[in-house]
Design a protein around this motif. Structure first.
Motif, PDB file in Angstrom:
ATOM      1  N   LYS A  56       3.678  -5.495 -11.671  1.00 24.27           N
ATOM      2  CA  LYS A  56       4.762  -6.468 -11.520  1.00 24.27           C
ATOM      3  C   LYS A  56       5.054  -6.759 -10.056  1.00 24.27           C
ATOM      4  CE  LYS A  56       6.992  -5.398 -15.902  1.00 24.27           C
ATOM      5  NZ  LYS A  56       8.168  -4.817 -16.558  1.00 24.27           N
ATOM      6  N   THR A  57       4.941  -5.754  -9.211  1.00 22.69           N
ATOM      7  CA  THR A  57       5.185  -5.965  -7.784  1.00 22.69           C
ATOM      8  C   THR A  57       4.082  -6.819  -7.179  1.00 22.69           C
ATOM      9  OG1 THR A  57       6.298  -3.836  -7.682  1.00 22.69           O
ATOM     10  CG2 THR A  57       5.636  -4.811  -5.603  1.00 22.69           C
ATOM     11  N   ALA A  58       2.841  -6.550  -7.541  1.00 25.53           N
ATOM     12  CA  ALA A  58       1.729  -7.358  -7.037  1.00 25.53           C
ATOM     13  C   ALA A  58       1.880  -8.809  -7.474  1.00 25.53           C
ATOM     14  CB  ALA A  58       0.405  -6.792  -7.522  1.00 25.53           C
ATOM     15  N   LYS A  59       2.299  -8.992  -8.716  1.00 24.22           N
ATOM     16  CA  LYS A  59       2.517 -10.333  -9.243  1.00 24.22           C
ATOM     17  C   LYS A  59       3.637 -11.044  -8.482  1.00 24.22           C
ATOM     18  CE  LYS A  59       3.081 -12.571 -13.751  1.00 24.22           C
ATOM     19  NZ  LYS A  59       3.285 -12.352 -15.177  1.00 24.22           N
ATOM     20  N   ALA A  60       4.719 -10.326  -8.195  1.00 20.79           N
ATOM     21  CA  ALA A  60       5.847 -10.906  -7.460  1.00 20.79           C
ATOM     22  C   ALA A  60       5.446 -11.261  -6.036  1.00 20.79           C
ATOM     23  CB  ALA A  60       7.023  -9.936  -7.474  1.00 20.79           C
ATOM     24  N   ILE A  61       4.612 -10.432  -5.422  1.00  9.60           N
ATOM     25  CA  ILE A  61       4.161 -10.715  -4.052  1.00  9.60           C
ATOM     26  C   ILE A  61       3.292 -11.963  -4.035  1.00  9.60           C
ATOM     27  CG2 ILE A  61       2.671  -9.844  -2.214  1.00  9.60           C
ATOM     28  CD1 ILE A  61       3.748  -7.057  -2.831  1.00  9.60           C
ATOM     29  N   LYS A  62       2.392 -12.081  -4.982  1.00  7.76           N
ATOM     30  CA  LYS A  62       1.541 -13.268  -5.052  1.00  7.76           C
ATOM     31  C   LYS A  62       2.363 -14.533  -5.265  1.00  7.76           C
ATOM     32  CE  LYS A  62      -2.880 -11.384  -6.475  1.00  7.76           C
ATOM     33  NZ  LYS A  62      -3.980 -11.450  -7.432  1.00  7.76           N
ATOM     34  N   ALA A 111       4.228   3.600 -14.008  1.00 11.57           N
ATOM     35  CA  ALA A 111       3.698   3.438 -12.658  1.00 11.57           C
ATOM     36  C   ALA A 111       2.769   2.227 -12.594  1.00 11.57           C
ATOM     37  CB  ALA A 111       2.956   4.699 -12.241  1.00 11.57           C
ATOM     38  N   ALA A 112       1.932   2.087 -13.591  1.00  6.50           N
ATOM     39  CA  ALA A 112       1.017   0.947 -13.634  1.00  6.50           C
ATOM     40  C   ALA A 112       1.793  -0.366 -13.762  1.00  6.50           C
ATOM     41  CB  ALA A 112       0.046   1.102 -14.796  1.00  6.50           C
ATOM     42  N   ASN A 113       2.837  -0.362 -14.592  1.00  5.82           N
ATOM     43  CA  ASN A 113       3.646  -1.564 -14.755  1.00  5.82           C
ATOM     44  C   ASN A 113       4.364  -1.932 -13.469  1.00  5.82           C
ATOM     45  OD1 ASN A 113       2.965  -1.983 -17.420  1.00  5.82           O
ATOM     46  ND2 ASN A 113       4.711  -0.840 -18.224  1.00  5.82           N
ATOM     47  N   LEU A 114       4.903  -0.950 -12.772  1.00  4.47           N
ATOM     48  CA  LEU A 114       5.592  -1.215 -11.509  1.00  4.47           C
ATOM     49  C   LEU A 114       4.644  -1.842 -10.489  1.00  4.47           C
ATOM     50  CD1 LEU A 114       7.807   1.952 -10.930  1.00  4.47           C
ATOM     51  CD2 LEU A 114       8.602  -0.384 -11.191  1.00  4.47           C
ATOM     52  N   LYS A 115       3.454  -1.270 -10.364  1.00  2.53           N
ATOM     53  CA  LYS A 115       2.493  -1.799  -9.396  1.00  2.53           C
ATOM     54  C   LYS A 115       2.055  -3.207  -9.777  1.00  2.53           C
ATOM     55  CE  LYS A 115      -0.459   1.680  -9.318  1.00  2.53           C
ATOM     56  NZ  LYS A 115      -1.557   2.553  -8.897  1.00  2.53           N
ATOM     57  N   VAL A 152       0.840  -1.199   0.000  1.00  5.20           N
ATOM     58  CA  VAL A 152       0.000   0.000   0.000  1.00  5.20           C
ATOM     59  C   VAL A 152       0.878   1.253   0.000  1.00  5.20           C
ATOM     60  CG1 VAL A 152      -1.636   1.346   1.375  1.00  5.20           C
ATOM     61  CG2 VAL A 152      -2.007  -1.090   1.037  1.00  5.20           C
ATOM     62  N   GLN A 153       1.932   1.248   0.836  1.00  6.44           N
ATOM     63  CA  GLN A 153       2.859   2.383   0.856  1.00  6.44           C
ATOM     64  C   GLN A 153       3.559   2.533  -0.487  1.00  6.44           C
ATOM     65  OE1 GLN A 153       5.379   1.424   4.162  1.00  6.44           O
ATOM     66  NE2 GLN A 153       4.207   2.699   5.575  1.00  6.44           N
ATOM     67  N   PHE A 154       3.972   1.406  -1.061  1.00  4.63           N
ATOM     68  CA  PHE A 154       4.636   1.414  -2.365  1.00  4.63           C
ATOM     69  C   PHE A 154       3.720   1.996  -3.436  1.00  4.63           C
ATOM     70  CE2 PHE A 154       4.949  -0.986  -6.371  1.00  4.63           C
ATOM     71  CZ  PHE A 154       6.152  -0.493  -6.833  1.00  4.63           C
ATOM     72  N   SER A 155       2.474   1.544  -3.468  1.00  3.39           N
ATOM     73  CA  SER A 155       1.517   2.030  -4.466  1.00  3.39           C
ATOM     74  C   SER A 155       1.297   3.530  -4.329  1.00  3.39           C
ATOM     75  CB  SER A 155       0.181   1.304  -4.319  1.00  3.39           C
ATOM     76  OG  SER A 155       0.332  -0.062  -4.590  1.00  3.39           O
ATOM     77  N   SER A 156       1.205   3.993  -3.101  1.00  2.00           N
ATOM     78  CA  SER A 156       1.017   5.421  -2.863  1.00  2.00           C
ATOM     79  C   SER A 156       2.206   6.228  -3.377  1.00  2.00           C
ATOM     80  CB  SER A 156       0.819   5.666  -1.367  1.00  2.00           C
ATOM     81  OG  SER A 156       0.727   7.035  -1.099  1.00  2.00           O
ATOM     82  N   ALA A 157       3.408   5.743  -3.092  1.00  2.00           N
ATOM     83  CA  ALA A 157       4.615   6.445  -3.538  1.00  2.00           C
ATOM     84  C   ALA A 157       4.706   6.468  -5.064  1.00  2.00           C
ATOM     85  CB  ALA A 157       5.855   5.790  -2.942  1.00  2.00           C
ATOM     86  N   VAL A 158       4.359   5.369  -5.699  1.00  2.00           N
ATOM     87  CA  VAL A 158       4.399   5.297  -7.162  1.00  2.00           C
ATOM     88  C   VAL A 158       3.375   6.253  -7.766  1.00  2.00           C
ATOM     89  CG1 VAL A 158       3.931   3.805  -9.142  1.00  2.00           C
ATOM     90  CG2 VAL A 158       5.339   2.975  -7.281  1.00  2.00           C
ATOM     91  N   CYS A 188       4.637   9.756  -7.589  1.00  2.00           N
ATOM     92  CA  CYS A 188       5.668  10.002  -8.602  1.00  2.00           C
ATOM     93  C   CYS A 188       5.032  10.175  -9.983  1.00  2.00           C
ATOM     94  CB  CYS A 188       6.683   8.863  -8.626  1.00  2.00           C
ATOM     95  SG  CYS A 188       7.813   8.901  -7.232  1.00  2.00           S
ATOM     96  N   ALA A 189       4.005   9.402 -10.269  1.00  2.00           N
ATOM     97  CA  ALA A 189       3.324   9.530 -11.559  1.00  2.00           C
ATOM     98  C   ALA A 189       2.599  10.874 -11.644  1.00  2.00           C
ATOM     99  CB  ALA A 189       2.340   8.387 -11.752  1.00  2.00           C
ATOM    100  N   LYS A 190       2.019  11.296 -10.528  1.00  2.00           N
ATOM    101  CA  LYS A 190       1.303  12.573 -10.499  1.00  2.00           C
ATOM    102  C   LYS A 190       2.251  13.740 -10.742  1.00  2.00           C
ATOM    103  CE  LYS A 190      -1.655  15.272  -7.433  1.00  2.00           C
ATOM    104  NZ  LYS A 190      -2.230  15.340  -6.077  1.00  2.00           N
ATOM    105  N   LYS A 191       3.483  13.628 -10.236  1.00  2.00           N
ATOM    106  CA  LYS A 191       4.472  14.688 -10.395  1.00  2.00           C
ATOM    107  C   LYS A 191       5.301  14.526 -11.663  1.00  2.00           C
ATOM    108  CE  LYS A 191       4.930  15.331  -5.451  1.00  2.00           C
ATOM    109  NZ  LYS A 191       5.840  15.331  -4.297  1.00  2.00           N
ATOM    110  N   SER A 192       4.938  13.589 -12.520  1.00  2.39           N
ATOM    111  CA  SER A 192       5.608  13.314 -13.799  1.00  2.39           C
ATOM    112  C   SER A 192       7.055  12.865 -13.624  1.00  2.39           C
ATOM    113  CB  SER A 192       5.559  14.535 -14.723  1.00  2.39           C
ATOM    114  OG  SER A 192       4.222  14.832 -15.041  1.00  2.39           O
ATOM    115  N   ILE A 193       7.355  12.231 -12.499  1.00  7.08           N
ATOM    116  CA  ILE A 193       8.668  11.620 -12.316  1.00  7.08           C
ATOM    117  C   ILE A 193       8.677  10.290 -13.052  1.00  7.08           C
ATOM    118  CG2 ILE A 193      10.269  10.669 -10.618  1.00  7.08           C
ATOM    119  CD1 ILE A 193       9.108  12.806  -8.667  1.00  7.08           C
ATOM    120  N   PHE A 194       7.548   9.572 -12.973  1.00 10.92           N
ATOM    121  CA  PHE A 194       7.327   8.357 -13.758  1.00 10.92           C
ATOM    122  C   PHE A 194       6.180   8.626 -14.718  1.00 10.92           C
ATOM    123  CE2 PHE A 194       8.577   5.597  -9.896  1.00 10.92           C
ATOM    124  CZ  PHE A 194       9.911   5.700 -10.203  1.00 10.92           C
ATOM    125  N   HIS A 195       6.241   8.019 -15.891  1.00 10.61           N
ATOM    126  CA  HIS A 195       5.100   8.041 -16.801  1.00 10.61           C
ATOM    127  C   HIS A 195       4.000   7.199 -16.175  1.00 10.61           C
ATOM    128  CE1 HIS A 195       2.732   7.206 -20.449  1.00 10.61           C
ATOM    129  NE2 HIS A 195       3.241   8.345 -20.880  1.00 10.61           N
TER     130      HIS A 195
END
Length: 89
Positions: free
Chosen positions: A78-84, A72-76, A52-58, A61-68
């Motif tokens: 892939k991380t969810a997939k890795a956790i599962k 951001a969607a891909n990071l979330k 949840v903290q990771f998703s919020s941070a991502v 970053c997407a809102k501030k245009s640090i990440f496209h």
């Protein structure tokens, strides 16, 4: 070296923004690593809390245009997939 006052100011602004953006990117990487590590340890509550903290941070970053937004969607995703996968194993 910059010749005008405007160019000198831009150099200062760019250095400040670079430091802020670098720290935010580093935070995202750390949170991602923490959430996956918690999942591999088998601690489901800690993994979901870290995710949840990771998703919020991502999202920030997407809102501030640090990440496209797609990155951001891909990071979330892939991380969810890795956790599962880590929790299943």
């Amino acid at each position: 070296m910059a010749n005008t006052k405007q160019a000198l100011k831009r150099v200062r602004q760019n250095a400040k923004r670079n430091a802020i953006n670098t720290s935010l990117k580093s935070r995202v990487k750390t949170l991602r690593k923490n959430s996956i590590a918690a999942a591999t340890e088998g601690n489901k509550e800690a993994a979901t809390k870290a995710f949840v903290q990771f998703s919020s941070a991502v999202d920030k970053c997407a809102k501030k245009s640090i990440f496209h937004k797609n990155k951001a969607a891909n990071l979330k995703s892939k991380t969810a997939k890795a956790i599962k996968a880590a929790q299943a194993a």
